[in-house]
Design an enzyme around this catalytic site. Structure first.
Site, short mmCIF file in Angstrom:
data_model
loop_
_atom_site.label_atom_id
_atom_site.label_comp_id
_atom_site.label_asym_id
_atom_site.label_seq_id
_atom_site.Cartn_x
_atom_site.Cartn_y
_atom_site.Cartn_z
N LYS A 194 11.06 -17.76 -14.74
CA LYS A 194 9.65 -18.13 -14.93
C LYS A 194 9.54 -18.97 -16.19
O LYS A 194 10.34 -18.81 -17.12
CB LYS A 194 8.79 -16.87 -15.12
CG LYS A 194 7.33 -17.08 -14.77
CD LYS A 194 7.10 -16.87 -13.30
CE LYS A 194 5.68 -17.12 -12.89
NZ LYS A 194 5.46 -16.64 -11.51
N ASP A 217 2.28 -22.14 -10.80
CA ASP A 217 1.70 -20.81 -11.03
C ASP A 217 0.30 -21.10 -11.59
O ASP A 217 -0.22 -22.20 -11.37
CB ASP A 217 2.58 -20.00 -12.00
CG ASP A 217 2.26 -18.50 -11.97
OD1 ASP A 217 2.73 -17.81 -11.06
OD2 ASP A 217 1.53 -18.02 -12.85
N1 GLU Z 1 4.45 -18.66 -9.04
C1 GLU Z 1 4.68 -18.12 -7.73
C2 GLU Z 1 5.08 -16.66 -7.83
O1 GLU Z 1 4.59 -15.97 -8.70
C3 GLU Z 1 5.61 -18.97 -6.90
C4 GLU Z 1 6.94 -19.23 -7.51
C5 GLU Z 1 7.78 -20.24 -6.73
O2 GLU Z 1 7.35 -20.75 -5.69
O3 GLU Z 1 8.89 -20.49 -7.20
O4 GLU Z 1 5.84 -16.14 -7.06
#
Ligand code: GLU
Length: 451
Positions: free
Chosen positions: A130, A170
């Site tokens: 992340k 996100d």
């Molecule tokens: N931000 C999204 C999550 O919390 C998607 C992450 C992604 O597609 O890599 O899963």
């Protein structure tokens, strides 16, 4: 043989707190997982002695960097950026980028930790990561957003790659921001690869990716209700948030015959007793993504609805609830109110929206409760499918992807049942998700030895 004494759950959590001072969100996320994992590994010496949970709860690396950019008035602004690469035992690091003033290292570490389990649950080969920044996109011009994204990528590019780490969107990062970041990546490296997901359809994106998180959370809800022989037809739903996840969850609820009563943003929530139908959802989508307006303005467009400043929607009686805004938006008291008002199922569209008190309340009352790492995995799952399409240099049709998303959500539900079925008709989805996610990552880590 040198063997360290096994610590118990409390001892383990004491260590986590000590090693991660002032990181309450990260400690909370680890605690929620550790409660189940300690029980699961009690009689499994191999996981104990290899210190698997201790290793998953220590990110592979945390990269922190300065992001310098110039605002429209010529002022030099300095933000902090991060990429947390938590674990790549089952695939390249994968997870979104968040731009929000609340972003800290703690928040990103909790999100990367959660992502590790979530991604494992999808059944696709993706590790957990992340990233993000404390940059506040609210009120910024399009050119300021572009300059910030370019500056952010100018450092990030050296840490990512299609087989290394694949970021996505996100909170505060949507198609527009992914475009600016992908453009900058391509300009610096001269590589057109699947290094980011959530891309535009013309440049390597996947159909259904935008809808996937919200739709997936509702598919998961459908799966949970089906265990009780029930459906969404005629059910009232309370939803928080008004971004990509919330509006697409609302859309799918309406398509499946439910009635959506609320949406919210950081200013408060709107309650529409007539139901937020497709036309109203479309208005919210345009209002939020193009006009970048506040949810408060909904009541001017649709009289009959009321706005409740500074409040969350959990006091509105409902059959099902979907927290789709952000972490710790549903507290213990809210969970009690929901249960007292007859809410029978909660499917989290956000990451860790329910605090530990709330989680324990839902578990205690044995309602159908899905943690985000299971129910909101549809987004990253379709990101995984975007990666596959990029590698194969082809695109799947909407029908194929819709079916794959449904199948993946059903698969996650099944994995939760495998480890969460407590008998007597009660399924502990938190336990099921934690154990199923842990087991996959843990078994890969065991295969690699001590690394
Ligand atoms: N931000 C999204 C999550 O919390 C998607 C992450 C992604 O597609 O890599 O899963």
């Amino acid at each position: 043989m040198a063997v360290t004494d096994h610590v118990d759950l409390n001892g383990f959590m004491e260590g986590v707190k000590k090693r991660n001072p002032h990181q309450p969100e990260f400690v909370q996320a680890v605690q929620e997982v550790a409660e189940d994992i300690f029980e699961f590994i009690e009689d499994k010496e191999e996981y104990h002695s290899a210190q698997i949970l201790r290793r998953i709860a220590e990110p592979d690396r945390v990269v922190s960097f300065r992001v310098c950019w110039e605002d429209d008035n010529g002022n030099i602004r300095v933000q902090r950026g991060w990429r947390v690469q938590n674990n790549n035992a089952i695939g390249p690091y994968k997870g979104g980028i968040r731009f929000h003033p609340s972003v800290t290292e703690s928040v990103l570490k909790f999100l990367a930790f959660e992502q590790t389990f979530k991604n494992a649950l999808t059944g696709l080969p993706m590790g957990g990561g992340k990233g993000g920044s404390n940059f506040n996109p609210k009120g910024k011009s399009v050119r300021e957003i572009m300059r910030f994204c370019q500056s952010f990528m100018t450092e990030l590019y050296r840490h990512i790659g299609a087989d290394v780490d694949v970021p996505a969107g996100d909170i505060g990062v949507g198609g527009r921001e992914i475009g600016y970041m992908f453009g900058q990546y391509k300009r610096i490296t001269n590589h057109f690869t699947g290094v980011l997901t959530g891309k535009g359809l013309e440049w390597g994106g996947s159909l259904i990716r935008t809808e996937a998180t919200g739709y997936g959370a509702v598919y998961f809800l459908e799966n949970m209700l089906a265990t009780k022989g029930d459906t969404l037809e005629g059910k009232t739903a309370v939803i928080s948030g008004s971004g990509n996840v919330a509006t697409h969850a609302a859309e799918k609820i309406v398509q499946l015959g439910g009635k959506v009563l609320t949406l919210s943003d950081s200013g408060g929530f709107i309650h529409d007793p007539d139901g937020i139908d497709q036309e109203k959802i479309d208005w919210v989508k345009t209002h939020k993504t193009h006009r970048r307006g506040r949810i408060e303005e909904y009541v001017d467009a649709f009289p009959g609805a009321t706005f409740h400043a500074g409040k969350t929607p959990w006091g509105v009686p409902c059959d099902v609830a979907l927290p789709c805004a952000t972490q710790n938006e549903l507290l213990g008291e809210d969970a009690k109110t929901l249960v007292a008002n007859g809410c029978r199922a909660v499917s989290e569209g956000a990451n860790m929206p329910t605090d530990l008190d709330g989680v324990h309340t839902f578990k205690h009352h044995k309602i159908l409760y899905a943690p985000g790492k299971a129910s909101n995995a549809g987004g990253v799952a379709v990101s995984g499918l975007e990666m596959s399409q990029n590698s194969a240099r082809r695109s799947w049709s909407e029908e194929e992807l819709q079916q794959m998303l449904k199948d993946i959500m059903a698969g996650i539900h099944q994995r939760c049942l495998t480890y969460g079925d407590q008998g007597g008709g009660y399924i502990d989805y938190v336990k099921g998700a934690n154990i199923a996610g842990f087991k996959k990552v843990a078994d890969a880590m065991l295969a690699f030895g001590v690394v």
